[in-house]
Structure formats: structure tokens, C-alpha cells
Design an enzyme around this catalytic site. Structure first.
Site, mmCIF file in Angstrom:
data_model
loop_
_atom_site.group_PDB
_atom_site.id
_atom_site.type_symbol
_atom_site.label_atom_id
_atom_site.label_comp_id
_atom_site.label_asym_id
_atom_site.label_seq_id
_atom_site.Cartn_x
_atom_site.Cartn_y
_atom_site.Cartn_z
ATOM 1 C CE LYS A 1 18.961 -5.944 -27.860
ATOM 2 N NZ LYS A 1 17.780 -5.755 -28.680
ATOM 3 C CE LYS B 1 24.013 5.016 -30.629
ATOM 4 N NZ LYS B 1 23.684 3.624 -30.411
ATOM 5 C CD GLU C 1 16.010 5.540 -29.862
ATOM 6 O OE1 GLU C 1 16.917 6.369 -29.674
ATOM 7 O OE2 GLU C 1 15.938 4.484 -29.212
ATOM 8 C CG HIS D 1 2.843 28.860 -12.176
ATOM 9 N ND1 HIS D 1 2.037 29.891 -11.761
ATOM 10 C CD2 HIS D 1 2.335 27.725 -11.615
ATOM 11 C CE1 HIS D 1 1.102 29.413 -10.950
ATOM 12 N NE2 HIS D 1 1.268 28.093 -10.849
ATOM 13 C CD GLU E 1 26.557 8.500 -25.473
ATOM 14 O OE1 GLU E 1 26.772 7.316 -25.842
ATOM 15 O OE2 GLU E 1 25.996 9.343 -26.186
ATOM 16 N N GLY F 1 15.665 -1.643 -26.752
ATOM 17 C CA GLY F 1 16.084 -0.848 -25.590
ATOM 18 C C GLY F 1 14.941 -0.070 -24.959
ATOM 19 N NE ARG F 2 12.189 2.750 -29.989
ATOM 20 C CZ ARG F 2 13.163 2.378 -30.804
ATOM 21 N NH1 ARG F 2 14.422 2.424 -30.392
ATOM 22 N NH2 ARG F 2 12.915 1.981 -32.026
HETATM 23 O O1 F6P Z 1 20.068 6.052 -28.548
HETATM 24 C C1 F6P Z 1 20.154 4.947 -29.373
HETATM 25 C C2 F6P Z 1 20.192 3.707 -28.598
HETATM 26 O O2 F6P Z 1 20.610 2.744 -29.498
HETATM 27 C C3 F6P Z 1 18.854 3.379 -27.959
HETATM 28 O O3 F6P Z 1 17.968 2.781 -28.827
HETATM 29 C C4 F6P Z 1 19.261 2.521 -26.824
HETATM 30 O O4 F6P Z 1 18.246 2.409 -25.877
HETATM 31 C C5 F6P Z 1 20.477 3.276 -26.327
HETATM 32 O O5 F6P Z 1 21.108 3.712 -27.506
HETATM 33 C C6 F6P Z 1 21.419 2.487 -25.459
HETATM 34 O O6 F6P Z 1 21.893 1.370 -26.096
HETATM 35 P P1 F6P Z 1 22.633 0.228 -25.291
HETATM 36 O O7 F6P Z 1 21.680 -0.353 -24.335
HETATM 37 O O8 F6P Z 1 23.084 -0.758 -26.330
HETATM 38 O O9 F6P Z 1 23.804 0.855 -24.587
#
Ligand code: F6P
Length: 536
Positions: free
Chosen positions: A204, A502, A346, A377, A210, A260-261
Site C-alpha cells: 500500500k 519499524k 493488529e 497430536h 521487506e 492493509g489487513r
Molecule cells: O505490519 C504493519 C503493516 O503496516 C501492516 O499493517 C501492513 O499490512 C503491512 O505493514 C504492509 O504494508 P504495505 O502494504 O504498505 O507494504
């Protein structure tokens, strides 16, 4: 606003809890032959059985009054009116609009045209990729799609692509990379051909460390290939995607007003659409829409997401449950707990209300779980004889008949009944005597076989795992989270704690090798050990 735990409705619930104290679920069932009928609900193809929860119809009535006192209806009206209910980020939370047929507005502007335009672009792209029409820069048709994203830009489509594996196009490989650990990227692309691989950079913000690291790894792995033939982006920050080298016509919008979620219904679902096709993706949306319509119209006592939220709140705040185990009895739903971890923890892992007050009660549970029957198990022992109250959601697609499938479903029902019923000392002793033990041996061993039972659970039963039922199931959990957030008074749509973590990582990284900077003694000690190893 009166703090939740000081409202008369809360006090009434606390008194009611005290009056029920010590009652075993077996007694609830013995007292009411209609308990299942009274405490189970349906929406579309989903049947939710709450009768194995430690509550009565009276409890539900009191919980409904709590929801009314917190003006749940007003909150949902503001949400569906597109008001900026995510007040700390000044944004609407309109994920419902992503699967709606009626027009919603955010910041005074209709969102339906944008939703429809994105969906038709998804259809074009997924169609072109699946048909082989989309070619790599060397002219070879694409045969692998790899999504690069994390959190909400990964977990939803990853979970759903696995869940709907039966619907996947076998000619197209669809994979997901989330971790900044280069091992995940390396393992994922090892057997793929760069000339036939298309990456979707899903972010987003297009600033996530990452995802950008993995996007750079992908660019390096592709070599000289033209990024326009090997990259798509899904983002709210198209300028950053373009700066990375992805042309504007390869970028799909992700609206500001979806978190995002809550975003797997948006273009974030593109890898899923590539895997199962756009018709099946639209079925998923239809299943979610069916749940939305029920949620926005059914009276609270018969409203599946509202009741699920109230039952969860009862377990957390009145019975003291700290966790929620989600156990899907379907191998393909194995990623559901991971997906729900983000959605619940979250969203509602918060301690301050929107009125800037301490929330004054426990909020989101620690959500965990894995596919049944494998967990039986591993950790079910704790349900039977551990010391903790552990509410469980059993998610059970019945599936097509067949001995193994029947055994799976039988196991699910047996577990939910057994953790509820338990086994008395007398039953344990009798069992041992039947097995040939002497009276004395039976008396010695019986306490080790006895199980108190009384573990509360909800069973979510559905005829099969299909796009429509999955859509309804996920929308159910989304609404549950929103209702609980409303009652607790927290903002379910921000994640400032994650941002804090972060920021710490950003500060620490450049100092890792130099040892500069002020750290707590533990972090400083660990950094020193890392530097020593790296030097050696
Ligand atoms: O983990 C935190 C977060 O901000 C989430 O809320 C989000 O889904 C994820 O990082 C990824 O964010 P982006 O879509 O901006 O890369």
C-alpha cells in the site's frame, strides 16, 4: 464517554457471570434441550454453533445491551457513510465497498467507479496471464506469478490461494514471498524461470523495507529482462512504484480508505485472481457481500458477526480467557490462523480508546492455531488437562463424502464435544477397571486420565471450502473484529505499535556493525556478540 467497565450494562454482565460461576457446560446442556437451536445461527452456507460456549440466552441478551449502550449501530452507520473512523490517520474504513454492489462514499466521493475499474483491470490482467497472452520480455508466456508483499499485502491472498488450491490453474504457479530473510526469496524462485516469471509488488505504501528488499532481489534475479513485462505493482503510492521502474500502466490502485489487513478484496487479491481466475474471485466477493448484508441488517441477537464478537468479548473480559485457538479442520485452511492473527491482533491489540483513555479491560486475544487433526497430536493435551481456559473456534468444511474426509469431520466434532464434556474421576476409574486394572491401580491412575472439560468452543460449519464460503467466513471475522473494536472503543484500523518497531529497526541497522549508539545493556551485549562473530 463512561469507561466501558463502569457502565451499568458491564456491571450487569459481571453480576451475571458471578451467578453462573462454577456451572459446567454439561449442566447448561442438561438444563435446556433446545440449547443448540437457541444458540446457533446461520448466514448463507455458514452455520455457527455457539451452544458450547459458557453462556446462556440471558448472557447474550445482556451482551446485546452492552452493544446497544456503546451505540454499535451509530458506529456502523459512520463506517458505512465513509466517515474517517480511523481517526488517528484520518481515513475511512470502507473495505465493505470493495465487494458491494451499492454505492459507498469516502470523503464525500463515490468509490464504486474506482472499485469497478480496478476489478475490470484485474480481470484483464488475470485473464492475460492465465491464457498465456502475457509474455515475458523474451517472448515466452508467463508460467509463474510471485507476489512480493508482507502483512496485509501478503497474508490474505496467500491464505486464500492455499485454501482454494482445488480451484487453481495447474498451468500457473502462484507463490508468495514476504520475509526480508533472503532465504525465502531464494527458496521460492529456485525452480522458476526468470524469462517466464512475473512479480507483483504489493505494498500500500511502497515503503515497506521487506517488500522493497524483495523487489530489488527480484530485479537482480531477472537480469536484463524488461521490468514492464515482469513487474506489476499494487499500491496507493504509484509514484514510488514508477520510481522503482514499474510503468504506470502496470500499477493497480489500492485505495487510501482500505486498511492493509482488510484488503484482500482489492487489487491486493490479484495473485489470488491469477490462481483461481476472476470468476472465482468474484464468487469470493459475493460470499463476503452476503455476510455484509446480513451484518448490516440482522438484529443483534441473530446477527452472526455481532454474536461472535460478543461471545469473544465475554470470554476475554468476563471469563478471563487470554487466547483464542482457531483450528480449521481442512489442510488447505492451514494459513487461516496466521491471517487472523494480523486481522485480530493488529486491529485490536490496543490499550487506549479513541477518547484517549485507558481501555480499562482486556482487548484482543492472543490468536493461535493450526490445521486439525494435526494439532490433536501436538497441543490439544492442554485443552484437556492444562490449567488454562482456552476458547477454540473449530472451522469445519464438511466436504465431499469419502472415508478420510468423514474421519476428518468426525475428529473435529469429537474434539469439540470431548473438550466440553471432559471425563470425571469415576469415569476414568471405571475405564481402567474395564481395561483390567486392579481397584488400587485404577484409583492411582484415574486422576491422570480425568479431564475437567468445560472448554468453550464455537463450531463454524460449512458444506464445502469454496470461494463463496471462504468469502463469507473471512468477512465474518472482519466484522467480528470491527464490532469488538467499537465496544472496546479502540481504533481497529491503525497500527502505531508496529510503526514504533519499524522505526527502532531503522535506527539499529546502520549501527549494527559499528557499535555506535546508545542501547539498553541487553541489546548492546547482543550487538557485541554479533560483531565478534562477524569479525571471526
Ligand atoms: O505490519 C504493519 C503493516 O503496516 C501492516 O499493517 C501492513 O499490512 C503491512 O505493514 C504492509 O504494508 P504495505 O502494504 O504498505 O507494504
Amino acid at each position: 464517554m463512561t469507561p466501558l467497565a463502569q457502565t451499568p450494562q458491564w456491571q450487569a454482565l459481571a453480576a451475571h457471570r458471578d451467578a453462573l460461576a462454577g456451572k459446567h457446560l454439561n449442566e447448561f446442556f442438561a438444563a435446556d434441550a433446545q440449547r443448540f437451536a437457541r444458540l446457533s445461527l446461520r448466514c448463507g452456507e455458514l452455520l455457527a454453533d455457539f451452544s458450547k460456549q459458557r453462556l446462556t440466552a440471558e448472557t447474550l441478551g445482556l451482551l446485546v445491551r452492552l452493544a446497544e449502550a456503546r451505540d454499535l449501530a451509530g458506529f456502523l452507520r459512520r463506517m458505512t457513510d465513509g466517515e474517517a473512523i480511523n481517526a488517528t490517520e484520518n481515513r475511512a474504513a470502507l473495505h465493505i465497498a470493495l465487494r458491494a454492489e451499492r454505492p459507498y462514499r469516502a470523503a464525500g466521493k463515490g468509490v464504486l467507479p474506482e472499485v469497478i475499474a480496478t476489478r475490470s483491470r484485474m480481470r484483464e490482467l488475470a485473464g492475460a496471464i492465465r491464457s498465456g497472452e502475457w509474455r515475458g520480455s523474451g517472448g515466452a508466456p508467463i508460467n509463474a506469478v510471485v507476489n512480493l508483499g508482507i502483512g496485509g499485502s501478503d497474508l490474505g491472498p496467500r491464505m486464500a490461494a492455499q485454501a482454494l488450491g482445488e480451484y487453481a490453474d495447474p498451468k500457473l504457479t502462484v507463490r508468495f514471498v514476504a520475509n526480508i530473510d533472503p532465504a525465502e526469496f531464494a527458496d521460492t524462485v529456485r525452480d522458476l524461470d526468470p524469462a517466464r516469471t512475473l512479480f507483483i509488488v504489493s505494498s500500500k505504501t511502497f515503503t515497506t523495507q521487506e517488500t522493497l528488499a524483495n523487489a530489488r532481489a527480484a530485479r537482480a534475479w531477472l537480469g536484463d529482462a524488461d521490468p514492464a513485462r515482469h513487474f506489476l505493482a499494487v499500491s496507493n503510492n504509484v509514484a514510488a512504484a514508477q520510481a522503482f521502474g514499474i510503468p504506470a500502466e502496470n500499477c493497480l490502485a489500492m485505495p487510501e480508505w482500505v486498511g492493509g489487513r482488510f484488503s484482500m478484496w482489492s487489487a491486493i487479491g490479484l495473485p489470488l485472481a491469477c490462481s483461481i481466475g476472476m470468476d472465482a474471485f468474484e464468487e469470493l466477493l459475493a460470499g463476503a457481500r452476503e455476510m455484509d448484508e446480513h451484518f448490516l441488517s440482522a438484529p443483534y441477537a441473530g446477527n452472526l458477526p455481532v454474536v461472535m464478537a460478543l461471545v469473544g468479548l465475554w470470554n476475554i473480559d468476563f471469563l478471563g480467557a487470554e487466547s483464542l485457538a482457531v483450528i480449521p479442520y481442512a489442510h488447505r485452511l492451514g494459513l487461516l490462523p496466521a491471517y487472523l492473527q494480523q486481522l485480530e491482533m493488529e486491529s485490536n491489540g490496543k490499550r487506549v480508546t479513541l477518547g484517549n483513555e485507558d481501555v480499562g479491560c482486556a482487548t484482543a486475544p492472543i490468536l493461535w492455531g493450526m490445521a486439525g487433526s494435526v494439532g490433536q497430536h501436538a497441543f490439544h493435551q492442554l485443552f484437556y488437562q492444562g490449567t488454562r481456559l482456552t476458547p477454540i473456534d473449530f472451522v469445519v468444511p464438511v466436504g465431499d463424502a469419502g472415508p478420510e474426509q468423514e474421519a476428518l469431520v468426525a475428529n473435529a466434532l469429537a474434539q469439540s464435544a470431548a473438550v466440553m464434556k471432559g471425563k470425571t474421576l469415576e469415569e476414568a476409574k471405571a475405564q481402567l477397571i474395564v481395561a483390567g486394572k486392579t481397584e488400587a491401580e485404577a484409583a492411582r491412575l484415574a486422576p491422570h486420565l480425568a479431564c475437567p472439560g468445560n472448554q468453550p468452543s464455537t463450531t463454524l460449519l460449512m458444506p464445502r471450502l469454496a470461494p463463496r464460503t471462504l468469502g463469507s467466513l473471512i468477512a465474518l471475522y472482519e466484522h467480528k473484529v470491527v464490532v469488538q473494536g467499537c465496544l472496546w472503543g479502540v481504533n481497529s484500523f491503525d497500527q502505531w505499535g508496529v510503526e514504533h518497531g519499524k522505526q527502532m529497526a531503522r535506527e539499529l541497522l546502520p549501527k549494527m556493525l559499528t557499535g555506535e549508539g546508545e542501547f539498553d545493556a541487553s541489546t548492546a551485549g547482543l550487538l557485541a556478540a554479533i560483531r565478534a562473530w562477524l569479525k571471526a
